[in-house]
Scaffold this motif. Structure first.
Motif, PDB file in Angstrom:
ATOM      1  N   ALA A 177       4.531   1.994 -12.860  1.00  0.00           N
ATOM      2  CA  ALA A 177       3.459   2.084 -13.861  1.00  0.00           C
ATOM      3  C   ALA A 177       2.600   3.317 -13.612  1.00  0.00           C
ATOM      4  O   ALA A 177       2.239   4.047 -14.552  1.00  0.00           O
ATOM      5  N   LEU A 178       2.267   3.571 -12.356  1.00  0.00           N
ATOM      6  CA  LEU A 178       1.467   4.736 -12.006  1.00  0.00           C
ATOM      7  C   LEU A 178       2.211   6.025 -12.350  1.00  0.00           C
ATOM      8  O   LEU A 178       1.627   6.974 -12.909  1.00  0.00           O
ATOM      9  N   CYS A 179       3.494   6.057 -12.055  1.00  0.00           N
ATOM     10  CA  CYS A 179       4.296   7.248 -12.358  1.00  0.00           C
ATOM     11  C   CYS A 179       4.325   7.534 -13.855  1.00  0.00           C
ATOM     12  O   CYS A 179       4.146   8.690 -14.290  1.00  0.00           O
ATOM     13  N   MET A 223       0.820  -1.206   0.000  1.00  0.00           N
ATOM     14  CA  MET A 223       0.000   0.000   0.000  1.00  0.00           C
ATOM     15  C   MET A 223       0.860   1.264   0.000  1.00  0.00           C
ATOM     16  O   MET A 223       0.493   2.279  -0.597  1.00  0.00           O
ATOM     17  N   THR A 224       2.005   1.215   0.665  1.00  0.00           N
ATOM     18  CA  THR A 224       2.931   2.350   0.625  1.00  0.00           C
ATOM     19  C   THR A 224       3.397   2.599  -0.804  1.00  0.00           C
ATOM     20  O   THR A 224       3.457   3.751  -1.270  1.00  0.00           O
ATOM     21  N   CYS A 225       3.716   1.512  -1.503  1.00  0.00           N
ATOM     22  CA  CYS A 225       4.180   1.633  -2.884  1.00  0.00           C
ATOM     23  C   CYS A 225       3.096   2.169  -3.813  1.00  0.00           C
ATOM     24  O   CYS A 225       3.392   2.977  -4.710  1.00  0.00           O
ATOM     25  N   VAL A 226       1.874   1.740  -3.629  1.00  0.00           N
ATOM     26  CA  VAL A 226       0.810   2.089  -4.578  1.00  0.00           C
ATOM     27  C   VAL A 226      -0.022   3.271  -4.078  1.00  0.00           C
ATOM     28  O   VAL A 226      -0.044   4.340  -4.705  1.00  0.00           O
ATOM     29  N   LEU A 227      -0.692   3.115  -2.933  1.00  0.00           N
ATOM     30  CA  LEU A 227      -1.536   4.193  -2.416  1.00  0.00           C
ATOM     31  C   LEU A 227      -0.688   5.402  -2.019  1.00  0.00           C
ATOM     32  O   LEU A 227      -1.021   6.553  -2.345  1.00  0.00           O
ATOM     33  N   GLY A 228       0.416   5.142  -1.310  1.00  0.00           N
ATOM     34  CA  GLY A 228       1.270   6.244  -0.880  1.00  0.00           C
ATOM     35  C   GLY A 228       1.863   7.002  -2.046  1.00  0.00           C
ATOM     36  O   GLY A 228       1.872   8.239  -2.068  1.00  0.00           O
ATOM     37  N   THR A 229       2.360   6.270  -3.045  1.00  0.00           N
ATOM     38  CA  THR A 229       2.897   6.932  -4.236  1.00  0.00           C
ATOM     39  C   THR A 229       1.809   7.713  -4.945  1.00  0.00           C
ATOM     40  O   THR A 229       2.034   8.848  -5.406  1.00  0.00           O
ATOM     41  N   GLY A 230       0.610   7.141  -5.021  1.00  0.00           N
ATOM     42  CA  GLY A 230      -0.504   7.862  -5.640  1.00  0.00           C
ATOM     43  C   GLY A 230      -0.809   9.160  -4.921  1.00  0.00           C
ATOM     44  O   GLY A 230      -1.003  10.210  -5.552  1.00  0.00           O
ATOM     45  N   ASN A 231      -0.841   9.115  -3.596  1.00  0.00           N
ATOM     46  CA  ASN A 231      -1.102  10.343  -2.831  1.00  0.00           C
ATOM     47  C   ASN A 231      -0.069  11.425  -3.133  1.00  0.00           C
ATOM     48  O   ASN A 231      -0.405  12.605  -3.297  1.00  0.00           O
ATOM     49  N   LEU A 232       1.203  11.026  -3.202  1.00  0.00           N
ATOM     50  CA  LEU A 232       2.254  11.999  -3.473  1.00  0.00           C
ATOM     51  C   LEU A 232       2.194  12.517  -4.911  1.00  0.00           C
ATOM     52  O   LEU A 232       2.486  13.696  -5.170  1.00  0.00           O
ATOM     53  N   LEU A 233       1.829  11.663  -5.850  1.00  0.00           N
ATOM     54  CA  LEU A 233       1.678  12.111  -7.234  1.00  0.00           C
ATOM     55  C   LEU A 233       0.545  13.128  -7.366  1.00  0.00           C
ATOM     56  O   LEU A 233       0.684  14.138  -8.067  1.00  0.00           O
ATOM     57  N   PHE A 234      -0.563  12.875  -6.690  1.00  0.00           N
ATOM     58  CA  PHE A 234      -1.679  13.830  -6.743  1.00  0.00           C
ATOM     59  C   PHE A 234      -1.285  15.150  -6.065  1.00  0.00           C
ATOM     60  O   PHE A 234      -1.690  16.232  -6.506  1.00  0.00           O
ATOM     61  N   LEU A 235      -0.487  15.037  -5.003  1.00  0.00           N
ATOM     62  CA  LEU A 235       0.031  16.231  -4.344  1.00  0.00           C
ATOM     63  C   LEU A 235       0.931  17.015  -5.301  1.00  0.00           C
ATOM     64  O   LEU A 235       0.825  18.245  -5.408  1.00  0.00           O
ATOM     65  N   ALA A 236       1.796  16.300  -6.021  1.00  0.00           N
ATOM     66  CA  ALA A 236       2.661  16.951  -7.006  1.00  0.00           C
ATOM     67  C   ALA A 236       1.842  17.623  -8.094  1.00  0.00           C
ATOM     68  O   ALA A 236       2.158  18.738  -8.538  1.00  0.00           O
ATOM     69  N   GLU A 237       0.771  16.966  -8.528  1.00  0.00           N
ATOM     70  CA  GLU A 237      -0.082  17.540  -9.573  1.00  0.00           C
ATOM     71  C   GLU A 237      -0.721  18.845  -9.094  1.00  0.00           C
ATOM     72  O   GLU A 237      -0.738  19.846  -9.824  1.00  0.00           O
TER      73      GLU A 237
END
Length: 347
Positions: free
Chosen positions: A164-166, A101-115
């Protein structure tokens, strides 16, 4: 392709996992360049001691949070480095669901923050995405040999999913994302109990215990000193234009685990012996990065040889590992550093 327009500017930079081994060194380096640093860490595997010297720095702010629950920051952010994940097998296997979840959900949260902040983003991926590789050395276009159901999958597949998400966010021009694949890193501030081979061997040697090697010890790794890695991370974040693909950062010098153990014993004279245990499931047999892209795109290559970096790491552990110290040689013979060219395929 997204491009940087802020080169040379003093920035506010969020470092997720900033109290960890690599993250704390990155915080130091960014502060030394005049940037403001927001360190986000849950202290699950990071250490307050790593960032304690920074607590009163005027351009440093500590935010205790899990990136799985982090949704926004109350000030503008120019760059985000995501290093937030347990990185050694004993740590990431202790709670495999949280690791994934850190890899997927956590990375997603940070990507949305970056956006939301129009911030550039660097994802710390790993050589573990190559699994137990069938190609050697490992190039960025190699797709890997990873078990999606084994005990290491929470980390290996979690990091592959994060990549993949990145790249989806990059392809859709939502975030300027860069992805680094980090190979085995070592140096001061490694946790004595983190379970990685370098820290394991040094701590055992300092404690006068037998040095534990899993398997025959003929499996190989390529060890990159932390200062070299941090320099590579910063260059990848700042390079323009965005490479648009992962970049390996590691030291192409390839050593067997037996060679590493012999170097440790030459630096920490003890009565310790080497003992062998069965190899864990899915443990890679060979690991060596092809760093041609890092050289070409970033002008980067490592500069600290294993013999020098290992000495600095031993000195660090001597200051933090309790107990009596074995006497040092008054004039120690230099640790013999094996060849750094590729080993024969049968090694």
């Amino acid at each position: 392709m997204l491009q940087r327009t802020d080169r040379g500017k003093k920035k506010t930079i969020l470092v997720a996992g900033g109290a960890g081994f690599v993250g704390s060194h990155l915080c130091d380096a960014l502060l030394s360049r005049g940037h403001r640093v927001l360190c986000v860490d849950s202290y699950l595997t990071g250490s307050k001691a790593n960032v304690l010297p920074l607590q009163n720095h005027p351009r440093f702010r500590m935010i205790e949070a899990d990136i799985c629950e982090l949704h926004d920051i109350d000030e503008p952010v120019d760059e985000i480095y995501n290093l937030a994940c347990a990185a050694s097998p004993p740590q990431y296997q202790a709670d495999p669901v949280h690791t994934m979840m850190t890899c997927v959900l956590g990375t997603g949260n940070l990507l949305f923050l970056a956006e939301r902040h129009s911030a550039a983003f660097l994802q710390a991926s790993t050589s573990e995405v190559y699994g137990d590789p069938e190609e050697h050395p490992q190039r960025e276009d190699y797709r890997g040999n990873v078990s999606c159901t084994g005990p290491r999958a929470c980390y290996d597949e979690g990091k592959r999913a994060a990549e993949a998400l990145c790249f989806d966010m990059l392809r859709t021009s939502r975030v300027d994302v860069r992805v680094v694949r980090i190979f085995n890193t070592y140096g001061p501030r490694m946790a004595p109990d983190d379970g990685r081979i370098v820290s394991n061997l040094i701590v055992q040697a300092l404690s006068g215990e037998p040095l534990t090697i899993y398997g025959t010890g003929e499996q190989t790794r390529s060890f990159c000193f932390v200062s070299d890695l941090v320099a590579g991370l910063i260059r990848l974040m700042e390079v323009d234009p965005n490479p648009g693909h992962p970049v390996n950062i590691g030291n192409p010098g390839e050593f067997t685990i037996n060679q590493l153990a012999e170097m440790v014993l030459s630096m920490v004279p003890t009565a310790s012996r080497i003992v062998y245990h069965p190899l864990p499931k899915d443990d890679p047999q060979r690991r060596r990065p092809d760093i041609d892209k890092a050289k070409e795109l970033l002008g980067w290559e490592p500069g600290v040889p294993l013999s020098e970096g290992l000495r600095q790491t031993v000195d660090y552990f001597m200051s933090v590992v309790p107990g009596e110290r074995p006497p040092r040689h008054t004039a120690p013979a230099p640790a013999k550093e094996p060849q750094t060219s590729p080993l024969p395929m049968g090694a």
